[in-house]
Scaffold this motif. Structure first.
Motif, PDB file in Angstrom:
ATOM      1  N   GLY A 370     -68.764 -58.246 -34.536  1.00  0.00           N
ATOM      2  CA  GLY A 370     -69.675 -59.195 -35.161  1.00  0.00           C
ATOM      3  C   GLY A 370     -69.813 -60.479 -34.347  1.00  0.00           C
ATOM      4  N   ALA A 371     -70.907 -61.182 -34.576  1.00  0.00           N
ATOM      5  CA  ALA A 371     -71.108 -62.488 -33.945  1.00  0.00           C
ATOM      6  C   ALA A 371     -70.157 -63.512 -34.563  1.00  0.00           C
ATOM      7  N   LYS A 372     -70.028 -64.653 -33.907  1.00  0.00           N
ATOM      8  CA  LYS A 372     -69.119 -65.696 -34.387  1.00  0.00           C
ATOM      9  C   LYS A 372     -69.838 -67.045 -34.405  1.00  0.00           C
ATOM     10  N   ILE A 373     -69.408 -67.885 -35.338  1.00  0.00           N
ATOM     11  CA  ILE A 373     -69.838 -69.282 -35.383  1.00  0.00           C
ATOM     12  C   ILE A 373     -68.576 -70.121 -35.273  1.00  0.00           C
ATOM     13  N   ILE A 374     -68.471 -70.893 -34.204  1.00  0.00           N
ATOM     14  CA  ILE A 374     -67.261 -71.670 -33.951  1.00  0.00           C
ATOM     15  C   ILE A 374     -67.652 -73.075 -33.513  1.00  0.00           C
ATOM     16  N   GLU A 379     -68.792 -78.458 -25.730  1.00  0.00           N
ATOM     17  CA  GLU A 379     -70.194 -78.723 -26.058  1.00  0.00           C
ATOM     18  C   GLU A 379     -70.333 -79.876 -27.048  1.00  0.00           C
ATOM     19  N   GLY A 380     -69.237 -80.203 -27.752  1.00  0.00           N
ATOM     20  CA  GLY A 380     -69.301 -81.233 -28.788  1.00  0.00           C
ATOM     21  C   GLY A 380     -70.202 -80.820 -29.932  1.00  0.00           C
ATOM     22  N   ALA A 381     -70.192 -79.515 -30.268  1.00  0.00           N
ATOM     23  CA  ALA A 381     -71.114 -79.012 -31.288  1.00  0.00           C
ATOM     24  C   ALA A 381     -70.598 -77.678 -31.828  1.00  0.00           C
ATOM     25  N   TRP A 382     -71.151 -77.282 -32.984  1.00  0.00           N
ATOM     26  CA  TRP A 382     -70.944 -75.933 -33.503  1.00  0.00           C
ATOM     27  C   TRP A 382     -71.887 -74.994 -32.754  1.00  0.00           C
ATOM     28  N   VAL A 383     -71.412 -73.795 -32.456  1.00  0.00           N
ATOM     29  CA  VAL A 383     -72.236 -72.855 -31.702  1.00  0.00           C
ATOM     30  C   VAL A 383     -72.205 -71.479 -32.359  1.00  0.00           C
ATOM     31  N   PHE A 384     -73.316 -70.757 -32.192  1.00  0.00           N
ATOM     32  CA  PHE A 384     -73.410 -69.343 -32.566  1.00  0.00           C
ATOM     33  C   PHE A 384     -73.319 -68.549 -31.273  1.00  0.00           C
ATOM     34  N   MET A 385     -72.467 -67.527 -31.246  1.00  0.00           N
ATOM     35  CA  MET A 385     -72.253 -66.782 -30.015  1.00  0.00           C
ATOM     36  C   MET A 385     -71.813 -65.356 -30.326  1.00  0.00           C
ATOM     37  N   PRO A 401     -70.149 -69.481 -24.335  1.00  0.00           N
ATOM     38  CA  PRO A 401     -71.455 -68.891 -24.005  1.00  0.00           C
ATOM     39  C   PRO A 401     -72.361 -68.867 -25.232  1.00  0.00           C
ATOM     40  N   TRP A 402     -72.869 -70.021 -25.629  1.00  0.00           N
ATOM     41  CA  TRP A 402     -73.601 -70.145 -26.884  1.00  0.00           C
ATOM     42  C   TRP A 402     -75.003 -69.564 -26.780  1.00  0.00           C
ATOM     43  N   LEU A 403     -75.483 -69.097 -27.939  1.00  0.00           N
ATOM     44  CA  LEU A 403     -76.868 -68.664 -28.089  1.00  0.00           C
ATOM     45  C   LEU A 403     -77.639 -69.665 -28.939  1.00  0.00           C
ATOM     46  N   LEU A 404     -76.953 -70.258 -29.915  1.00  0.00           N
ATOM     47  CA  LEU A 404     -77.499 -71.379 -30.672  1.00  0.00           C
ATOM     48  C   LEU A 404     -76.454 -72.481 -30.674  1.00  0.00           C
ATOM     49  N   ARG A 405     -76.921 -73.721 -30.628  1.00  0.00           N
ATOM     50  CA  ARG A 405     -76.007 -74.865 -30.573  1.00  0.00           C
ATOM     51  C   ARG A 405     -76.523 -75.960 -31.504  1.00  0.00           C
ATOM     52  N   SER A 406     -75.607 -76.491 -32.313  1.00  0.00           N
ATOM     53  CA  SER A 406     -75.989 -77.545 -33.258  1.00  0.00           C
ATOM     54  C   SER A 406     -76.193 -78.868 -32.531  1.00  0.00           C
ATOM     55  N   PRO A 407     -76.785 -79.868 -33.198  1.00  0.00           N
ATOM     56  CA  PRO A 407     -76.775 -81.221 -32.626  1.00  0.00           C
ATOM     57  C   PRO A 407     -75.338 -81.695 -32.415  1.00  0.00           C
ATOM     58  N   THR A 409     -71.954 -83.269 -32.747  1.00  0.00           N
ATOM     59  CA  THR A 409     -71.271 -83.671 -33.973  1.00  0.00           C
ATOM     60  C   THR A 409     -69.769 -83.519 -33.790  1.00  0.00           C
ATOM     61  N   LYS A 410     -69.021 -84.291 -34.562  1.00  0.00           N
ATOM     62  CA  LYS A 410     -67.567 -84.130 -34.640  1.00  0.00           C
ATOM     63  C   LYS A 410     -67.152 -83.610 -36.008  1.00  0.00           C
ATOM     64  N   SER A 411     -68.123 -83.206 -36.806  1.00  0.00           N
ATOM     65  CA  SER A 411     -67.834 -82.767 -38.162  1.00  0.00           C
ATOM     66  C   SER A 411     -66.944 -81.529 -38.163  1.00  0.00           C
ATOM     67  N   PHE A 412     -65.975 -81.536 -39.074  1.00  0.00           N
ATOM     68  CA  PHE A 412     -65.116 -80.373 -39.245  1.00  0.00           C
ATOM     69  C   PHE A 412     -65.747 -79.339 -40.171  1.00  0.00           C
ATOM     70  N   ASN A 413     -66.831 -79.702 -40.824  1.00  0.00           N
ATOM     71  CA  ASN A 413     -67.450 -78.838 -41.821  1.00  0.00           C
ATOM     72  C   ASN A 413     -68.815 -78.385 -41.332  1.00  0.00           C
ATOM     73  N   LEU A 414     -68.972 -77.082 -41.110  1.00  0.00           N
ATOM     74  CA  LEU A 414     -70.249 -76.538 -40.647  1.00  0.00           C
ATOM     75  C   LEU A 414     -71.373 -76.846 -41.625  1.00  0.00           C
ATOM     76  N   LEU A 415     -71.074 -76.857 -42.917  1.00  0.00           N
ATOM     77  CA  LEU A 415     -72.108 -77.046 -43.926  1.00  0.00           C
ATOM     78  C   LEU A 415     -72.662 -78.469 -43.933  1.00  0.00           C
ATOM     79  N   GLU A 416     -71.980 -79.408 -43.289  1.00  0.00           N
ATOM     80  CA  GLU A 416     -72.440 -80.792 -43.252  1.00  0.00           C
ATOM     81  C   GLU A 416     -73.307 -81.095 -42.031  1.00  0.00           C
ATOM     82  N   VAL A 417     -73.436 -80.126 -41.134  1.00  0.00           N
ATOM     83  CA  VAL A 417     -74.230 -80.341 -39.929  1.00  0.00           C
ATOM     84  C   VAL A 417     -75.710 -80.233 -40.286  1.00  0.00           C
TER      85      VAL A 417
END
Length: 656
Positions: A370-374, A379-385, A401-407, A409-417
Motif C-alpha cells: 500500500g501507499a504511505k502518508i508520512i 521536505e518540511g512537509a507531509w508527503v504521499f508516496m 520520493p514524494w508524489l504529493l507534498r503538503s505546504p 508545516t511543522k504540524s504533528f497532525n495531518l488533519l490540521e494541514v
C-alpha cells in the motif's frame, strides 16, 4: 607588691576618654603611693575596655542570630476572603466577599470548560483536547511552567499555614468576636480556588503548542488568584465606601498571633509538606502520562479516509518485481480510500505513518504494497508516496520520493494541514488533498450525520459509526465511514435497457451486505439489454460496474462465471485499480468523476481508440443522450429486498 584588679562594670565611651592628670610627688613614699594608684587606674581602664569589646561582640552575635532566625509575624491574610469570617453574615462586606469568590470561581471554571470543550465538544479519545504531539522545546517548557505555577500559587500553602499556626484558642484570645468554624470555612474556599488553578494550569499547559503561549496562559491564570487581594487594597483606600474601608482596617488584621510550639503543630506541619509534595507529584506524573501518550501516537486518528483530486500522470515510473523499471498510467484517485495508522512501523520524524488499506473491507493488503502518508523532515512537509513509484528512472532518491507534498508545516497532525498540495504529473502542479478522521465520539449522532450511532466494542471514548437500518427489511439505509451515503440503488437500468444488479454478500449467517470496491457497491450485468462496444461472451464472462476512487468503470472479466467464490473474495481483497491496471486491460466504458454512492445522474462514455492522440483516457464516445442527462436509472422493485437478494444469489449459485 602591686595590687591589680580588673573592673567588671559597664562604662560609656565618654568615660573611657577621661585621663588622670600626671602627679609628681616630692616625698618618695608619697611617690610610690601615687605610682601604685596610677597602675591600678591603668589596669582598671584596660579591663573596662575589654568588657566593652566583649559586650559589643555579644551584641553583634545576638543581632546576627535574630536576623537569621527572623520570622514574619503571624497575621490574618489581607484578602476579601477574610471577610467571610471577620464580618457578620448579613453585611455588605460579607456579600462583597462572596461576590469576589463567585467571580474567581466563575472565571476559572469558564476557562476550564472553554479549553476542554473547545468547538463544542472534546475530541474522540482525547478529553483534554491535547495536541497529538509537541516539539522538544515545548515539552521542556511544559514541565518548567508546572513547576513555576506550583511555586506561584499561594492560596493552598497560606491557608494551610494559618490553619497550622492559629488554633481556636489563639483566635479567641486575639479576636474574641471571630468564629473558628467560619475561619476554617474561609480556608477551605481558598484551597478550592487553588486546586481550580492547578487543574486549569495543567490543562492549558498540556494543550499548548508554543513556549510563549504556555507562560502567558499560566500568568493569566495567576492573575485570577490576585483579584481578592487587589479588591482588599482598594477597600482600604476607601474606593468602595466607608463600610468596606472599616471592614478592611479592623484591628484583627493587625493582631499578631503567637507561634505555637512545634510539638503542637507537628502533625499539621508534616501534612502540609506531604500535601505540597503530593501536588507536585500529581502534576509531574500527569504531564508525563500525557507526554507518553503523545510519543506513542495515542492521540492521532487511527483511521482516515483520503480523497485525492482526479489528476493523471501518464508515464508513472514504477519499480517492478524483478528490479526493473517500467512506465504505467497513473490516476491518483486510484489511491483514494482508507488509510490506517501503522503501529508496526512506529513514528517517522515524530509523526505517524498512515498505510493504504484494501478497497473491499479496509483490511491490510496481504500481497500488494500500500501507499504511505508520512512526514518528511527533509521536505518540511507531509508527503504521499509509494516505495515502488518514482518521479524518474533514477531509483536512488535522497530524502522522500514524494508524489504529493503538503505546504510547508511543522504540524504533528495531518488533519490540521490546510491548503493545496503539490502533485507530480511529470511536472509539479497543485491538487486538492483531503483527509478526514473515520473515528466518532461514542453515542454521538452528529458524527454519524444523524444517520446512525457511534458505537465501540471496548470502553474507549471513540468508535465507529453504525448506520441506521430499515425496519422493514433490516438492510442499512446509509453507508460510509460516517453514514454519509444514502442506500444505493440495488438495480440499475441503462439507456440501452441493460439491467445491472447490486452483488450481495453474506457477511454473517442470514446477514447480507453489498459487495464493495472503494466504499461503493459493485454491480453485475444481468444478461439482458444491449451493451455497446463489448466482445463479451455473457455465458462465460462477467461484466462488472465498479467504482475506482473517482470514476465508475464498466469492466469485463473473461471466464468470470467459471471462477469460484474463493477466487472473487481474494480478488476483491487485493483489488487495486492502479496495480491491476483495470482501465487499460478490462474497461469498456467509464463515467465522469463523481463522489455519489451509485452511478445515478452521471454521464458515461464508451472507450474507443487509445493512444497519445486521444489523451490519457482514450477516445471517449458519449453514451448519454443528451450529454448531462446521465445514463442509468433506478427502477422501483416489485419485490422485497430480501426476495431480491435471494433471487440474485440463486442466479449466481451455479457460477460458484
Amino acid at each position: 607588691m602591686y595590687s591589680r584588679s580588673i573592673g567588671t562594670g559597664r562604662v560609656t565611651e565618654g568615660e573611657l576618654s577621661l585621663r588622670p592628670n600626671p602627679f609628681v610627688a616630692e616625698d618618695p613614699e608619697q611617690f610610690h603611693s601615687n605610682r601604685d594608684k596610677e597602675d591600678m587606674k591603668q589596669v582598671s581602664r584596660v579591663g573596662i575596655e575589654s568588657d566593652v569589646v566583649a559586650s559589643r561582640s555579644d551584641a553583634r552575635r545576638q543581632g546576627a542570630q535574630s536576623i537569621i532566625g527572623y520570622e514574619e509575624p503571624i497575621v490574618l491574610t489581607q484578602s476579601t476572603h477574610s471577610f467571610l469570617f471577620t464580618e457578620p453574615t448579613c453585611s455588605i462586606p460579607f456579600a462583597f466577599a462572596l461576590g469576589i469568590v463567585a467571580i474567581s470561581y466563575t472565571c476559572l471554571l469558564l476557562a476550564l470548560f472553554n479549553n476542554i470543550y473547545e468547538d463544542g465538544s472534546s475530541s474522540p479519545g482525547n478529553f483534554f483536547n491535547v495536541p497529538v504531539n509537541v516539539s522538544m522545546d515545548v515539552r521542556f517548557a511544559q514541565y518548567f511552567a508546572l513547576l513555576i505555577g506550583l511555586i506561584m500559587e499561594g492560596e493552598i500553602p497560606e491557608s494551610l499555614y494559618l490553619l497550622r499556626m492559629i488554633t481556636e484558642n489563639t483566635l479567641h484570645n486575639k479576636a474574641p468576636d471571630l468564629k473558628f468554624g467560619r475561619f476554617v470555612f474561609c480556608a477551605c474556599v481558598r484551597i478550592i480556588t487553588g486546586y481550580l488553578f492547578y487543574f486549569n494550569m495543567f490543562v492549558v499547559v498540556a494543550q499548548a503548542t508554543g513556549v510563549i503561549d504556555i507562560f502567558y496562559d499560566v500568568l493569566a491564570l495567576q492573575f485570577l488568584l490576585q483579584v481578592d487581594k487587589i479588591a482588599f487594597r482598594l477597600a482600604k483606600w476607601d474606593v468602595f465606601g466607608k463600610l468596606m474601608k472599616r471592614a478592611s482596617t479592623r484591628k484583627c488584621f493587625r493582631a499578631e498571633f503567637e507561634k505555637l510550639p512545634y510539638v503542637r503543630r507537628k502533625r499539621m506541619t508534616i501534612f502540609v509538606k506531604l500535601l505540597y509534595g503530593f501536588n507536585f507529584l500529581i502534576l509531574m506524573v500527569g504531564m508525563t502520562a500525557v507526554a507518553r501518550k503523545q510519543r506513542r501516537g495515542d492521540y492521532h486518528c487511527d483511521s482516515i479516509t483520503v480523497r485525492i483530486e482526479d489528476r493523471i500522470w501518464q508515464n508513472a515510473v514504477v519499480l517492478n518485481s524483478t528490479g526493473g523499471v517500467e512506465e504505467m498510467y497513473l490516476m491518483y484517485s486510484y489511491f483514494n480510500g482508507v488509510y490506517v495508522l501503522n503501529e508496526t512501523l512506529g513514528l517517522h520524524d515524530g509523526r505517524p505513518i498512515y498505510t493504504e488499506q484494501n478497497k473491499f473491507n479496509h483490511a491490510r493488503y496481504e500481497e500488494k504494497i500500500g501507499a504511505k502518508i508520512i512526514y518528511c523532515k527533509t521536505e518540511g512537509a507531509w508527503v504521499f508516496m509509494h516505495e515502488n513509484i518514482r518521479k524518474d528512472r533514477n531509483t536512488r532518491h535522497p530524502g522522500c520520493p514524494w508524489l504529493l507534498r503538503s505546504p510547508n508545516t511543522k504540524s504533528f497532525n495531518l488533519l490540521e494541514v490546510s491548503g493545496d498540495w503539490s502533485i507530480w504529473t511529470g511536472i509539479i502542479n497543485t491538487a486538492t488533498f483531503q483527509a478526514t478522521c473515520n473515528e466518532c465520539k461514542l453515542d454521538s449522532e452528529a458524527d454519524c450525520n444523524y444517520h446512525g450511532t457511534c458505537i465501540s466494542e471496548n470502553s474507549e471514548s471513540s468508535g465507529k459509526c453504525a448506520c441506521d437500518s430499515s425496519e422493514d427489511d433490516g438492510y442499512p439505509l446509509y453507508s460510509g465511514e460516517h453514514c454519509e451515503f444514502a442506500r444505493p440503488c440495488i438495480q440499475l437500468i441503462g439507456d440501452s435497457g441493460a439491467v445491472w444488479n447490486l452483488i450481495p454478500i453474506e457477511e454473517k449467517e442470514n446477514e447480507y451486505s453489498s459487495w464493495k470496491a472503494y466504499g461503493r457497491g459493485v454491480y453485475i450485468y444481468r444478461g439482458s439489454g444491449e451493451i455497446q462496444g463489448t466482445a463479451t461472451d455473457f455465458e462465460e464472462d462477467d461484466l462488472v460496474l465498479m467504482y475506482t476512487g473517482s470514476r465508475w468503470f464498466g469492466s469485463y472479466y473473461r471466464g468470470g462465471k467459471q471462477l469460484g467464490l474463493d477466487y472473487w473474495l481474494h480478488y476483491s481483497r487485493e483489488l487495486h485499480a492502479f496495480w491491476d491496471q483495470v482501465y487499460e486491460t478490462n474497461t469498456y466504458f467509464v463515467s465522469n468523476p463523481t463522489s455519489h454512492p451509485d452511478p445515478i445522474a452521471v454521464d458515461f462514455f464508451q472507450i474507443g481508440r487509445r493512444g497519445e492522440k486521444y489523451g490519457p483516457l482514450g477516445e471517449l464516445i458519449p453514451l448519454s443522450d443528451p450529454p448531462g442527462s446521465g445514463f442509468f436509472t433506478c427502477p422501483g422493485l416489485n419485490m422485497s429486498i430480501n426476495d431480491f437478494v435471494l433471487q440474485i444469489l440463486e442466479e449466481r449459485e451455479g457460477s460458484y
